[in-house]
Design an enzyme around this catalytic site. Structure first.
Site, mmCIF file in Angstrom:
data_model
loop_
_atom_site.group_PDB
_atom_site.id
_atom_site.type_symbol
_atom_site.label_atom_id
_atom_site.label_comp_id
_atom_site.label_asym_id
_atom_site.label_seq_id
_atom_site.Cartn_x
_atom_site.Cartn_y
_atom_site.Cartn_z
ATOM 1 N N HIS A 103 0.830 -1.212 0.000
ATOM 2 C CA HIS A 103 0.000 0.000 0.000
ATOM 3 C C HIS A 103 0.866 1.265 0.000
ATOM 4 O O HIS A 103 0.359 2.351 -0.277
ATOM 5 C CB HIS A 103 -0.975 -0.006 1.171
ATOM 6 C CG HIS A 103 -0.417 0.391 2.500
ATOM 7 N ND1 HIS A 103 -0.060 -0.531 3.467
ATOM 8 C CD2 HIS A 103 -0.144 1.606 3.038
ATOM 9 C CE1 HIS A 103 0.395 0.105 4.543
ATOM 10 N NE2 HIS A 103 0.354 1.402 4.308
ATOM 11 N N ASP B 248 0.026 -7.382 1.486
ATOM 12 C CA ASP B 248 0.545 -6.027 1.691
ATOM 13 C C ASP B 248 2.074 -6.009 1.808
ATOM 14 O O ASP B 248 2.637 -5.290 2.631
ATOM 15 C CB ASP B 248 -0.091 -5.384 2.928
ATOM 16 C CG ASP B 248 0.088 -3.856 2.935
ATOM 17 O OD1 ASP B 248 0.329 -3.285 1.859
ATOM 18 O OD2 ASP B 248 0.013 -3.254 4.025
ATOM 19 N N SER C 245 4.557 3.330 7.592
ATOM 20 C CA SER C 245 4.265 2.067 6.915
ATOM 21 C C SER C 245 5.420 1.655 6.010
ATOM 22 O O SER C 245 5.967 2.469 5.276
ATOM 23 C CB SER C 245 2.991 2.201 6.082
ATOM 24 O OG SER C 245 1.863 2.354 6.897
#
Length: 466
Positions: free
Chosen positions: A70, A98, A181
């Site tokens: 992502h 992911d 992230s």
């Protein structure tokens, strides 16, 4: 004069001793100093416009980096390495998990972080989280492992229901914000034990990381370099072991002809050191059919081996005679919690269908059933394809008689994908699925060939025996 010189010497010695023993120079400071060069801010770009920001960790001196899918969004971009802008490209993706693998452009070896293990994490052990919050650059925060294994959005009672069928995460309490992230979660040894991925917005200091064991166990799927580059060694490597241990060798493969066997330990490939199974896979990048692979091996005794890479073997296709549109299916009744051995069961219903359906084929049952579909995928041209299997509960996809995707066990809707090389024509497949309770969902998607984006496999691609 001598007294003055002696005074300077004593002052310098005292100052150095004070600095070396400074309470500021903690183990945490030393650890962050060690890992700091291996963590970089990344900025995916499309049409010269940034799409956001995130973080990646360099895991190999050739510039290979781990991050979240992502974060990269499947796009190349720019990374900041010691303040210098460097382009990177996406070379591997697992969207359903992911996880993405990026590669920096570099002319010289880069510092890298060692991949650890997450199977033996302890509640309370110290961690460092590194990230790029708000795109402002890399910062570090400190905390502990709050829980070694937790399911996102599932209470403890439901966790016991799902058993091992749903992905679990490492929960940690080090501060983590948007932009973190893709960054590494690091243990006290300076090893990466997870990829920071998300957090619970309604709670304080409740953040999640993808366990590094999941990344390592899926690395062959993340970067199926032999499939993508159309060459074959025949070696299956153990990506969880501390060394590059050969798990198996395909019959009649180049490696088998070179007398390489299960249990052998690869220590170098074409003169480059190989420490782990991940190193082996990354070391194959850039290979092509016809190239020679030179290996150094350890085991009962040290030895060398070499072989030529050959084209990747393709699944066999079926002739079109006696084939019609649609699929064959079988329905089974039972309170299945995993896929059973269907060979020992009698189907409650059989038939043909034009589509991959679930509840519409089981005559009013909305739980406690299983389905088996058999038929052929009509592939339009030779090439590389991504097949994605999504299901609630469990499912498996077989291609050419071999298990391709294992998405078994009790779990809500969950996707798993594999990249495969297929021939033009009718490729035989089998899809097994079960529903225990709750929603009954099944999806099979394709990307590649005529389908530039991931899409449901259209019904006109399904064929069966007449």
């Amino acid at each position: 004069m001598n007294r003055l010189l002696l005074s300077f010497v004593l002052i310098a010695a005292f100052s150095w001793q004070s600095f070396a023993a400074s309470p500021r120079e903690t183990a945490t400071v030393q650890l962050i100093r060690k890992i700091k060069p291996t963590v970089v801010p990344v900025y995916p770009v499309e049409n010269d416009r940034p799409l956001g920001s995130g973080t990646a960790s360099i895991i190999h001196p050739a510039g290979f980096m781990l991050s979240n899918d992502h974060v990269s969004k499947g796009k190349s971009g720019l990374a900041l390495v010691n303040g210098e802008r460097r382009p990177y490209r996406v070379i591997g993706r697992l969207p359903g998990k992911d996880i993405t693998l990026l590669q920096l452009r570099t002319k010289s070896p880069l510092p890298f972080i060692r991949l650890g293990r997450s199977h033996d994490l302890m509640t309370g052990e110290p961690t460092i989280a590194a990230g790029n919050p708000g795109g402002r650059g890399i910062i570090f925060t400190q905390g502990i492992v709050s829980a070694p294994s937790i399911m996102d959005g599932v209470n403890a009672l439901m966790m016991s229901y799902f058993q091992s069928g749903r992905d679990e995460f490492v929960q940690f309490d080090a501060a983590s914000n948007p932009g973190n992230s893709g960054g590494p979660l690091v243990n006290a040894l300076g090893e990466q034990i997870g990829i920071v991925s998300s957090g619970v917005v309604s709670e304080e200091n409740s953040n999640y990381a993808i366990p590094i064991d999941r990344v390592r166990s899926l690395f062959n799927n993340l970067l199926p370099v032999e499939v993508m580059s159309d060459f074959w060694t025949g070696i299956e490597i153990d990506t969880l072991a501390d060394r590059a241990v050969v798990k198996s060798v395909a019959k009649n493969s180049p490696a088998a002809k070179a007398k390489i066997k299960a249990g052998d330990i690869i220590t170098s490939l074409n003169g480059n050191p190989v420490h782990t199974g991940v190193d082996w896979i990354l070391g194959l990048v850039g290979g092509k059919s016809g190239n020679e692979a030179k290996l150094q091996l350890a085991g009962k005794k040290k030895r060398s081996a070499k072989f030529k890479l050959v084209p990747y073997p393709l699944p066999k296709v079926a002739g079109r005679t006696g084939k019609v549109a649609g699929l064959n299916y079988e329905v089974y009744h039972g309170k299945f919690k995993v896929l059973p051995d269907f060979d020992g069961l009698k189907p409650a219903q059989t038939g043909t269908t034009d589509e991959l359906a679930t509840e519409s084929l089981v005559e009013g049952r909305d739980e406690y059933f299983a389905l088996v579909f058999t038929g052929y995928l009509d592939i339009p041209k030779n090439g590389v394809y991504r097949l994605t299997l999504g299901s609630d509960d469990g499912s498996k996809l077989f291609l050419g008689g071999k298990l391709l995707i294992d998405n078994d066990d009790n779990h809500p809707m969950q996707h798993l994908s594999r990249i495969v090389r297929m021939q033009k024509g009718l490729n035989p497949f089998r899809l097994e699925y079960f529903d225990y309770t709750g929603d009954a969902e099944l999806e099979l998607k394709i990307e590649g060939g005529l389908h530039k984006k991931t899409t449901d496999i259209p019904n006109e691609m399904f064929f069966r025996d007449e």
